[in-house]
Scaffold this motif. Structure first.
Motif, PDB file in Angstrom:
ATOM      1  N   TYR A 197       0.830  -1.194   0.000  1.00 30.11           N
ATOM      2  CA  TYR A 197       0.000   0.000   0.000  1.00 30.11           C
ATOM      3  C   TYR A 197       0.874   1.256   0.000  1.00 30.11           C
ATOM      4  O   TYR A 197       0.562   2.237  -0.670  1.00 30.11           O
ATOM      5  CB  TYR A 197      -0.943  -0.019   1.210  1.00 30.11           C
ATOM      6  CG  TYR A 197      -1.889   1.151   1.251  1.00 30.11           C
ATOM      7  CD1 TYR A 197      -2.856   1.328   0.271  1.00 30.11           C
ATOM      8  CD2 TYR A 197      -1.807   2.093   2.267  1.00 30.11           C
ATOM      9  CE1 TYR A 197      -3.725   2.412   0.303  1.00 30.11           C
ATOM     10  CE2 TYR A 197      -2.671   3.169   2.314  1.00 30.11           C
ATOM     11  CZ  TYR A 197      -3.624   3.326   1.325  1.00 30.11           C
ATOM     12  OH  TYR A 197      -4.480   4.395   1.350  1.00 30.11           O
ATOM     13  N   LYS A 198       1.993   1.201   0.708  1.00 27.25           N
ATOM     14  CA  LYS A 198       2.915   2.344   0.737  1.00 27.25           C
ATOM     15  C   LYS A 198       3.666   2.507  -0.582  1.00 27.25           C
ATOM     16  O   LYS A 198       3.883   3.626  -1.037  1.00 27.25           O
ATOM     17  CB  LYS A 198       3.945   2.177   1.859  1.00 27.25           C
ATOM     18  CG  LYS A 198       3.408   2.358   3.242  1.00 27.25           C
ATOM     19  CD  LYS A 198       4.527   2.131   4.252  1.00 27.25           C
ATOM     20  CE  LYS A 198       4.010   2.215   5.663  1.00 27.25           C
ATOM     21  NZ  LYS A 198       5.062   1.880   6.645  1.00 27.25           N
ATOM     22  N   THR A 199       4.088   1.388  -1.168  1.00 30.33           N
ATOM     23  CA  THR A 199       5.006   1.462  -2.314  1.00 30.33           C
ATOM     24  C   THR A 199       4.358   1.159  -3.670  1.00 30.33           C
ATOM     25  O   THR A 199       4.933   1.502  -4.702  1.00 30.33           O
ATOM     26  CB  THR A 199       6.186   0.487  -2.119  1.00 30.33           C
ATOM     27  OG1 THR A 199       5.689  -0.851  -2.030  1.00 30.33           O
ATOM     28  CG2 THR A 199       6.970   0.837  -0.868  1.00 30.33           C
ATOM     29  N   ARG A 200       3.198   0.510  -3.678  1.00 29.49           N
ATOM     30  CA  ARG A 200       2.610   0.074  -4.946  1.00 29.49           C
ATOM     31  C   ARG A 200       1.176   0.552  -5.134  1.00 29.49           C
ATOM     32  O   ARG A 200       0.465   0.042  -6.009  1.00 29.49           O
ATOM     33  CB  ARG A 200       2.650  -1.456  -5.030  1.00 29.49           C
ATOM     34  CG  ARG A 200       4.042  -2.028  -4.979  1.00 29.49           C
ATOM     35  CD  ARG A 200       4.047  -3.531  -5.002  1.00 29.49           C
ATOM     36  NE  ARG A 200       3.485  -4.028  -6.247  1.00 29.49           N
ATOM     37  CZ  ARG A 200       3.248  -5.316  -6.484  1.00 29.49           C
ATOM     38  NH1 ARG A 200       3.537  -6.223  -5.574  1.00 29.49           N
ATOM     39  NH2 ARG A 200       2.719  -5.697  -7.623  1.00 29.49           N
ATOM     40  N   ARG A 201       0.747   1.504  -4.343  1.00 31.11           N
ATOM     41  CA  ARG A 201      -0.626   1.997  -4.426  1.00 31.11           C
ATOM     42  C   ARG A 201      -0.953   2.379  -5.868  1.00 31.11           C
ATOM     43  O   ARG A 201      -0.182   3.025  -6.545  1.00 31.11           O
ATOM     44  CB  ARG A 201      -0.812   3.196  -3.516  1.00 31.11           C
ATOM     45  CG  ARG A 201      -2.257   3.628  -3.383  1.00 31.11           C
ATOM     46  CD  ARG A 201      -2.433   4.779  -2.456  1.00 31.11           C
ATOM     47  NE  ARG A 201      -1.600   4.650  -1.270  1.00 31.11           N
ATOM     48  CZ  ARG A 201      -1.446   5.589  -0.375  1.00 31.11           C
ATOM     49  NH1 ARG A 201      -2.033   6.748  -0.506  1.00 31.11           N
ATOM     50  NH2 ARG A 201      -0.672   5.393   0.672  1.00 31.11           N
ATOM     51  N   GLY A 202      -2.128   1.937  -6.309  1.00 33.86           N
ATOM     52  CA  GLY A 202      -2.572   2.221  -7.668  1.00 33.86           C
ATOM     53  C   GLY A 202      -2.296   1.094  -8.654  1.00 33.86           C
ATOM     54  O   GLY A 202      -2.903   1.043  -9.722  1.00 33.86           O
TER      55      GLY A 202
END
Length: 117
Positions: free
Chosen positions: A75-80
């Protein structure tokens, strides 16, 4: 085609999953019931979120155990990003679910006959 979901929240909302079949499977879970899912190649445990105080079901699952750390990092590094998501059946789950269908497996006679195997 393997269902996909976009990493867009700390939970996975059913209507964000691109598979009516998987959505239907998740909607059948009771509050607090878990399911093992493979998310982008990582198998982890997910829990059906509880019904809201207003009585409406929360149509989402949240990660549990070590999957919490994986999902938090994504969620922090790959959101989207879109990732593949599918149900994973572990041997333990399979045996737990079919054991009630075979009560004779729990008999003293069966234990005596097969205990050394």
């Amino acid at each position: 085609m393997v269902p996909q979901v976009r990493i867009s929240d700390v939970a996975i909302w059913f209507n964000h999953i691109e598979s009516p079949e998987l959505q239907a499977r998740l909607r059948k879970l009771r509050d607090g019931e878990y399911i093992n899912l493979e998310a982008d190649g990582v198998v982890g445990r997910w829990i059906r979120m509880n019904t809201g105080k207003d009585g409406r079901p929360t149509e989402a699952i949240r990660p549990d155990g070590s999957m919490k750390d994986v999902w938090r990092q994504w969620y922090k590094t790959r959101r989207g990003e879109k990732i593949q998501l599918r149900e994973a059946r572990l041997a333990d789950d399979y045996l737990k679910n079919i054991a009630p269908l075979f009560p004779e497996w729990e008999s003293d006679e069966d234990e005596e006959a097969f205990r050394d195997l």
